[in-house]
Design a protein around this motif. Structure first.
Motif, PDB file in Angstrom:
ATOM      1  N   SER A 105      30.852 122.520  44.652  1.00  0.00           N
ATOM      2  CA  SER A 105      30.951 123.881  44.352  1.00  0.00           C
ATOM      3  C   SER A 105      31.851 124.059  45.196  1.00  0.00           C
TER       4      SER A 105
ATOM      5  N   THR B 252      25.060 117.756  39.107  1.00  0.00           N
ATOM      6  CA  THR B 252      23.819 117.551  39.610  1.00  0.00           C
ATOM      7  C   THR B 252      23.530 115.957  39.340  1.00  0.00           C
TER       8      THR B 252
ATOM      9  N   THR C 187      29.548 121.697  37.677  1.00  0.00           N
ATOM     10  CA  THR C 187      28.664 121.710  38.921  1.00  0.00           C
ATOM     11  C   THR C 187      28.113 120.721  38.778  1.00  0.00           C
TER      12      THR C 187
ATOM     13  N   ALA D  67      25.833 118.609  45.841  1.00  0.00           N
ATOM     14  CA  ALA D  67      25.831 119.711  45.148  1.00  0.00           C
ATOM     15  C   ALA D  67      27.343 121.334  45.459  1.00  0.00           C
TER      16      ALA D  67
END
Ligand SMILES: Cc1cc2nc3c(=O)[nH]c(=O)nc-3n(C[C@H](O)[C@H](O)[C@H](O)COP(=O)(O)OP(=O)(O)OC[C@H]3O[C@@H](n4cnc5c(N)ncnc54)[C@H](O)[C@@H]3O)c2cc1C
Length: 419
Positions: free
Chosen positions: A215, A237, A235, A211
């Motif tokens: 970014s 997950t 994002t 994750a």
């Protein structure tokens, strides 16, 4: 699923309902269940072929807003009632999904297919509830200040429905707008960002840092002008199995005509870029996507009280408080990305019933994402746990109003209340 033929017959024979709920997301389903359980003939109208709204369409993984915040691991939910019933059913279907700490707050992981089957089975058990899926409200009729009719479209046929009380759970306040209610709708660039989520499979040796790497590489791609600036707020997950995950691409300012197509193009571009930059994503592929772009914010309908960020942050309580919230104000700003402001640890704020009562239209309530709240306060109230309770409370208030007006017609004025 409820039998569609039975639904049609009900429509042709008797189109009068005590309570009509528009929108079968988490708030609308809760509202309809509670209203029907009070013995009031209730109709739930949903545009899609399934219930759950964003809770199903959005490929989400966690129900937020269910638990108190603070250091102590929660032993129960913040609100009682329908949320407890729903999570008990979810736990039976997937007992491995238990409360999880995320940063400073607690969430309940869930499978969206479980939410769908819980909603279908709870609604199917209610004798006084009719659910019309694949049905859209087209217009509203009024006499003086009250709603007297709804025109709906079902299988290319228009029907007229006669409600005593309406609950707008459309997420975007569409019924309230049709009824001439006042509302606030910010310009596109000031609204919270919307999103399109894609489900990735085929990830090899997913690691804990994926994750963060996503970014980092997105910011790098934007800095080098390879990606448009707003894609830096996408994002990642992790999913349940080690080879899967979810890429949420936050977007803003897309024109409504082709925004689903454009958002999906963005999602594919982000995935393509990341697959080239991060070795574990190299063999990954898109296994699915949210059915449409989902909105964090739309119309906020003007009620008898507008909940403010001050109320949320200072944990304000109200005499007519009907739901508790402890989720932070979480704003997805197109320039700054996500910004969080927390409710005092261990405390909660209340949402007053007046925020669900639409100003100037006595037989119209709102629940869920379109309640009477400021842009900032909505950043906290919009999460699913809170929306379910708001739906439940609107269902209680609406059915109470129907039952009381029935009594008062027979002369028992003492039962006539301000509802
Ligand atoms: C990107 C994103 C991520 C999120 N992440 C989370 C999260 O992780 N956890 C969490 O708890 N919350 C999350 N949320 C917030 C939460 O999912 C929603 O705010 C909440 O589900 C809203 O529920 P609702 O019932 O008010 O509205 P919705 O879910 O929007 O449901 C409204 C329903 O009304 C129907 N409808 C609309 N117009 C009509 C019409 N004219 N006739 C008939 N039906 C109509 C729609 O089809 C829809 O099913 C997220 C939201 C977004 C956008």
């Amino acid at each position: 699923m409820q039998d569609l033929m039975t639904e049609e017959k009900t429509l042709d024979q008797n189109n009068s309902f005590g309570v009509v709920v528009v929108g079968g997301g988490v708030s609308g389903t809760a509202a309809a269940l509670v209203s029907a359980r009070s013995g009031v003939r209730t109709l739930l109208i949903e545009r899609d072929t399934y219930l759950g709204g964003i809770g199903y369409t959005g490929l989400l993984q966690h129900i937020c807003g269910l638990y108190p915040n603070g250091e102590t691991f929660p032993t129960g939910t913040l609100n009682q009632g329908i949320v407890q019933e729903i999570i008990a059913h979810l736990a039976k279907l997937s007992p491995q999904k238990t409360i999880k700490k995320m940063g400073l707050v607690y969430v309940l992981p869930y499978f969206r297919r479980d939410l769908l089957s819980v909603f279908d089975s709870l609604c199917g058990n209610e004798r006084d509830l009719t659910v019309l899926r694949a049905t859209t409200v087209l217009s509203v009729e009024k006499a003086n200040t009250e709603i007297t009719g709804l025109v709906i479209n079902r299988s290319h046929t228009a029907y007229k429905i006669f409600p005593r009380v309406v609950i707008d759970c459309s997420g975007d306040g569409v019924v309230s707008e049709m009824a001439g209610a006042s509302f606030e709708l910010l310009p596109q660039e000031q609204l919270q960002m919307s999103a399109c989520t894609v489900h990735l499979k085929g990830i090899q040796d997913r690691d804990e840092l994926l994750a963060i790497k996503v970014s980092y590489y997105l910011s790098d791609g934007v800095r080098k002008h390879i990606l448009p600036p707003l894609l830096r707020f996408s994002t990642f997950t992790p999913g349940d199995s080690p080879d899967e995950g979810y890429l949420k691409v936050n977007v803003s300012g897309l024109q409504s005509k082709d925004r689903d197509k454009k958002a999906f193009e963005y999602a594919s571009a982000v995935h393509h870029y990341l697959s080239n930059m991060i070795p574990v994503l190299k063999g990954s592929y898109l296994a699915g996507s949210s059915m449409r772009v989902v909105d964090r914010e739309g119309r906020r309908v003007l009620g008898e009280y507008i909940l403010t960020d001050d109320d949320v942050i200072h944990a304000r309580k109200f005499d007519d408080g009907i739901a508790k919230g402890a989720w932070p104000i979480e704003l997805w700003d197109m320039h700054k990305g996500p910004v969080y402001r927390y409710v005092r640890s261990g405390d909660y704020y209340e949402i007053p019933l007046r925020s669900l009562k639409v100003k100037g239209i006595p037989n119209l309530f709102v629940a869920g994402r379109c309640i009477s709240a400021s842009h900032e306060a909505l950043g906290s109230t919009r999460v699913m746990g809170t929306c379910m309770t708001l739906g439940e409370q609107a269902g209680i208030a609406a059915s109470f109003r129907v039952r009381n007006s029935m009594y008062s017609r027979y002369g028992n004025e003492s039962l006539h209340t301000s509802l």
